[in-house]
Design an enzyme around this catalytic site. Structure first.
Site, PDB file in Angstrom:
ATOM      1  CG  ASN A   1       2.145 -11.305  -9.602  1.00 24.96           C
ATOM      2  OD1 ASN A   1       2.360 -11.289 -11.010  1.00 24.96           O
ATOM      3  ND2 ASN A   1       3.358 -10.402  -9.207  1.00 24.96           N
TER       4      ASN A   1
ATOM      5  CE  LYS B   1      -7.953   1.878 -11.623  1.00 29.19           C
ATOM      6  NZ  LYS B   1      -8.211   0.698 -11.689  1.00 29.19           N
TER       7      LYS B   1
ATOM      8  CB  THR C   1       6.652  -9.680  -9.534  1.00 31.40           C
ATOM      9  OG1 THR C   1       6.996  -9.918 -10.194  1.00 31.40           O
ATOM     10  CG2 THR C   1       7.207  -9.467  -8.562  1.00 31.40           C
TER      11      THR C   1
ATOM     12  N   GLY D   1      -3.017  -3.948  -8.361  1.00 33.50           N
ATOM     13  CA  GLY D   1      -4.205  -3.290  -8.734  1.00 33.50           C
ATOM     14  C   GLY D   1      -5.120  -3.720  -8.116  1.00 33.50           C
TER      15      GLY D   1
ATOM     16  CB  THR E   1      -8.238   4.347 -15.491  1.00 30.84           C
ATOM     17  OG1 THR E   1      -7.823   3.162 -15.167  1.00 30.84           O
ATOM     18  CG2 THR E   1      -7.494   5.538 -16.478  1.00 30.84           C
TER      19      THR E   1
ATOM     20  CE  LYS F   1       4.908  -6.053  -8.971  1.00 34.94           C
ATOM     21  NZ  LYS F   1       4.582  -5.348 -10.055  1.00 34.94           N
TER      22      LYS F   1
END
Length: 851
Positions: free
Chosen positions: A699, A601, A701, A679, A597, A704
């Protein structure tokens, strides 16, 4: 459970044999070397030279035609005075499609062939034909062909005419339109008039059976709909459950011989390592009931030995007996997987291995020409009952075997277990290898079972050696590598049951007698495997940082305990991955893998030897799997670290059950709106692509979000509004969701990967169906957070009457995938789900959980 004195002595004997056997040697076709139990490969993927994938020769056209079925369901039969067929259709719709059932009149979803005037009947028949032909009324409509209605027609000539029309319609819907048809077989003694009894008997073979694929048997469960009797209500509830199970089995993904792709119907999991089925040998199925609760704790399936039952020549009684066995097991199942059923999960289905064992094969059913012909009829009854595993003896008529397998492949989802028993004589290992190849049924079986006879205990590994050789040959020749069950008959063959890892037949301590000499209990076998180090304790953990909150240790630990595996699961809380890979925990030979986690990852990837396709595309790993590969030439064990991503399955599985899969993304007008850019958002995008949904990303941002679009395709929006806002004074150009959606398109799912602390909610226009096609529903709202259990987004969605998926469901779904990858067997679904909910459900004293 304490070991019996006999077991202790037996284990000592096995341990001594293991020590004397010495080192394992390379096992090839020409070398039949003894294998030390301590070095027996665990799991078929660890066989020398065995590939983890296999070629499959059967074409797609032979696979279950009802997979993901989305057309009307036909119920055919003769109801009693209890009106079973119509009540079943209503209860099914009420249970699985309440939004449609309560918002529509019954007649719009349930279409019953009429027996009123001739002209009205013809008109109703034409409406049914038009609905089917034009696909105006698809899933989940029901068409009822209740021949009992003919008995209400007083004029004989009209009754005869309507009967002909009913038969013609039944044939057309089944043979020409290819609809899923289920025979609702109500026992003639159950509140049925003499005319109906006569009609049913006359039509059963040529109509009711001929034009149906599945069969649900009912005695008196439906004739007292208003009764206060708890037993009667319980009986009818189980009948409704059985209909749901049959529909679910019909729509299930077909099993593919040799495939190891994880699914509900993967034979390498159903017949996986350390799985057991209990051989029942009672002459009456009712005699099983007192023992069921204890038996369900230890086994993964029940073997329904039809040849040992008093009722073996009655189709109705055999199918009804299976229904009763499932009913007895339902409150007590522990180790079983869940069966997807129209957006929900049936978590209490005990799998059944359906067997007709002939006299020549250590059974009791006659094996003369007439007996073998009847045996094939009985095997087809098993398919009609929706059994999970169908045992098919490989020794009999090739034409009849081919016909049975062809029908099974085309119309059913049952796994085929090819079998052969050698009784009363000893054969060579080479001959045993040939039998395993024979039991593969020309690449059409999903598992093979060979049971041998030996004269002395020093040959008790022969069946196991033959199984290994057969797998090696199949791999080398590009054939499907399937689970091979290898056993020796009698007391002399007890050790063979210890070293056979896949799908071992067992007895139980509570039973008054064994189904076969030499059978052991699952507890005895697991104890022997641990003591002889066939099973060694593996250590697992969740790898992350600041993970005290994680539910994974409780979930996975409970799952290991449920299936009696001695493995351990803890937490590896480290700031950097380097700390973990340099630790004794990682380097320990007992390390079996881990969950991964945040924040590790991506940083774990350099330490992975083999990446799965999903992990490579998503760009993150949430699962490490340690595989031990035995090198046949050097006789050394090599450790290989596999990296996988099951996060996407945690998203995909719940959504696939609710909305299905679109087969043509290019022409689809259905979209997934993905919120966030980390992720988990990448896993969501991958899952959405597998569902055939087009993707829109949002999003805070934008860069991203653009990364997601570049990787998985789709469109980025900077606003979720339906149109330009009057308060928007920004000089920057903005892409608005309402403008991006084409005419007629709709948001089918919203997947939020945003933190719960963001307290994000959707614009109101997205919660209604006003922007969507007429009569369609609002989007499914998926929030990946599992703590708190109730986020603001979920509260908003539920208040709007929308369907929701919580992060807790994602948690146990991805955990199921991890468990199955580690253990090479099915996961105890209900156990894992229950543990997650116990840790995630809000407590009354925790107001934060209700935010």
């Amino acid at each position: 459970m304490a070991l019996t004195t006999a077991l202790v002595a037996f284990v000592r004997l096995v341990t001594t044999a293991a020590l004397l056997a010495g080192s394992a040697q390379s096992l090839t076709v020409s070398s039949l070397s003894t294998i030390s139990p301590a070095k027996i490969p665990i799991g078929s993927s660890r066989l020398m030279g065995t590939s983890t994938t296999s070629s499959v020769s059967r074409t797609e056209t032979t696979r279950n035609m009802f997979h993901d079925y989305d057309r009307p369901i036909v119920l055919i039969g003769c109801s009693s005075e209890g009106k079973e067929m119509k009540r079943l259709a209503k209860s099914f719709l009420e249970q699985y499609f309440p939004h449609m059932f309560f918002s529509s009149s019954t007649e719009t979803l349930i279409h019953q062939a009429s027996t009123s005037t001739v002209s009205e009947s013809v008109e109703q028949d034409q409406k049914i034909r038009s609905m089917v032909s034009n696909e105006m009324g698809g899933w989940p409509n029901f068409i009822l062909l209740d021949f009992a209605e003919l008995c209400t027609v007083d004029v004989e000539s009209e009754r005869t005419q309507r009967e002909s029309e009913f038969v013609r319609l039944a044939k057309e819907l089944y043979s020409q339109k290819g609809l899923l048809s289920i025979y609702i077989n109500v026992e003639t003694e159950s509140g049925m008039s003499k005319d109906c009894v006569s009609l049913k008997k006359r039509l059963e073979n040529d109509v009711l059976l001929k034009y149906s694929d599945y069969e649900l048997c009912i005695k008196n469960e439906g004739i007292l709909p208003g009764s206060d009797s708890a037993d009667e209500l319980d009986g009818w509830e189980h009948i409704k459950w059985e209909l749901a199970r049959l529909v679910a089995r019909a729509r299930l993904e077909p099993a593919t011989p040799g495939s190891k792709s994880p699914s509900v119907n993967t034979a390498h999991l159903t017949m996986g390592d350390n799985t057991f089925f209990l051989s029942l040998s009672f002459p009456k199925i009712e005699q099983v009931k007192p023992y069921v609760e204890e038996m369900c704790v230890d086994v993964d399936a029940m073997e329904y030995r039809t040849d040992l039952l008093d009722c073996r020549d009655s189709r109705f009684d055999l199918i009804y007996g299976m229904q009763q066995l499932r009913k007895y097991c339902r409150p007590h199942v522990i180790r079983v997987p869940a069966l997807p059923s129209c957006g929900q999960m049936l978590e209490d289905v005990m799998p059944i291995v359906y067997t007709v064992r002939t006299q020549n094969q250590a059974g009791t059913y006659p094996d003369d020409q007439e007996g073998i012909a009847k045996m094939f009829d009985m095997l087809e009854w098993g398919l009609r009952a929706g059994v999970e595993v169908l045992d098919v003896e490989s020794a009999w008529d090739k034409a009849k075997t081919d016909a049975l397998l062809t029908r099974a492949e085309q119309r059913y989802s049952s796994q085929i277990l090819g079998s052969h028993h050698v009784v009363g004589k000893e054969i060579t290992t080479e001959e045993a290898v040939d039998l395993f190849q024979q039991c593969a049924l020309d690449g059409r079986a999903h598992g093979a079972k060979v049971v041998l006879s030996i004269e002395s205990a020093d040959k008790d590994r022969m069946a196991h050696q033959a199984a290994l050789l057969s797998s090696s040959i199949s791999s080398r020749e590009g054939k499907a590598v399937i689970p091979n069950i290898s056993l020796i008959l009698g007391e002399v063959g007890r050790f063979s049951r210890v070293i056979n890892l896949p799908f071992t037949p067992v007895t139980h301590e509570s039973l008054p007698f064994k189904a076969a000499p030499g059978q052991l209990t699952a507890s005895e076998i697991m104890a022997a495997r641990v003591l002889t180090k066939i099973i060694t304790t593996k250590r697992y953990a969740i790898l992350g940082h600041n993970i005290a909150y994680s539910v994974s240790p409780q979930m996975q630990g409970s799952a290991f305990a449920a299936v009696r595996l001695p493995h351990q699961y803890g937490r590896a809380d480290v700031e950097t991955v380097e700390e973990f890979v340099e630790s004794n925990f990682f380097k320990d030979p007992a390390f079996g893998g881990c969950s991964v986690t945040i924040p590790h990852k991506q940083s774990i990837i350099p330490y992975v030897d083999v990446m799965s396709e999903s992990a490579s595309i998503i760009g993150s790993v949430n699962t490490l799997i340690v595989e031990e590969i035995v090198d046949g030439e050097s006789d050394t064990v090599q450790r290989v670290i596999h990296g996988d991503n099951t996060d996407w399955k945690g998203i995909y599985n719940p959504l696939e059950r609710k909305i299905g899969v679109r087969t043509d993304e290019d022409t689809s007008l259905e979209y997934a709106l993905i919120l966030g850019g980390g992720g988990t958002a990448r896993a969501a995008a991958y899952a959405a692509s597998k569902l055939g949904l087009k993707r829109i990303y949002y999003n805070r941002t934008p860069a991203k979000a653009q990364d997601l679009a570049d990787s998985f395709g789709g469109t980025v929006v900077s606003s979720l509004e339906q149109g330009p806002s009057e308060d928007d004074t920004s000089s920057e150009p903005r892409r608005i969701l309402g403008d991006v959606l084409p005419d007629g398109a709709r948001i089918r799912v919203v997947i939020s990967t945003l933190p719960a602390s963001a307290e994000f909610v959707l614009p109101e226009w997205l919660l209604t169906a006003a922007h969507q096609q007429p009569s369609s529903l609002g989007p499914v709202i998926f929030d990946v957070n599992y703590k708190p259990y109730q986020t603001k987004l979920l509260t908003q969605a539920e208040e709007a009457g929308l369907d929701v998926v919580r992060g807790s469901e994602m948690l146990w779904e991805q955990g199921v995938g991890q468990f199955e990858a580690w253990t090479k067997r099915t996961a105890p679904y209900a156990v894992m789900k229950t543990v997650v909910l116990q840790n995630c459900l809000p407590q009354p004293e925790d107001p934060e959980s209700f935010r």
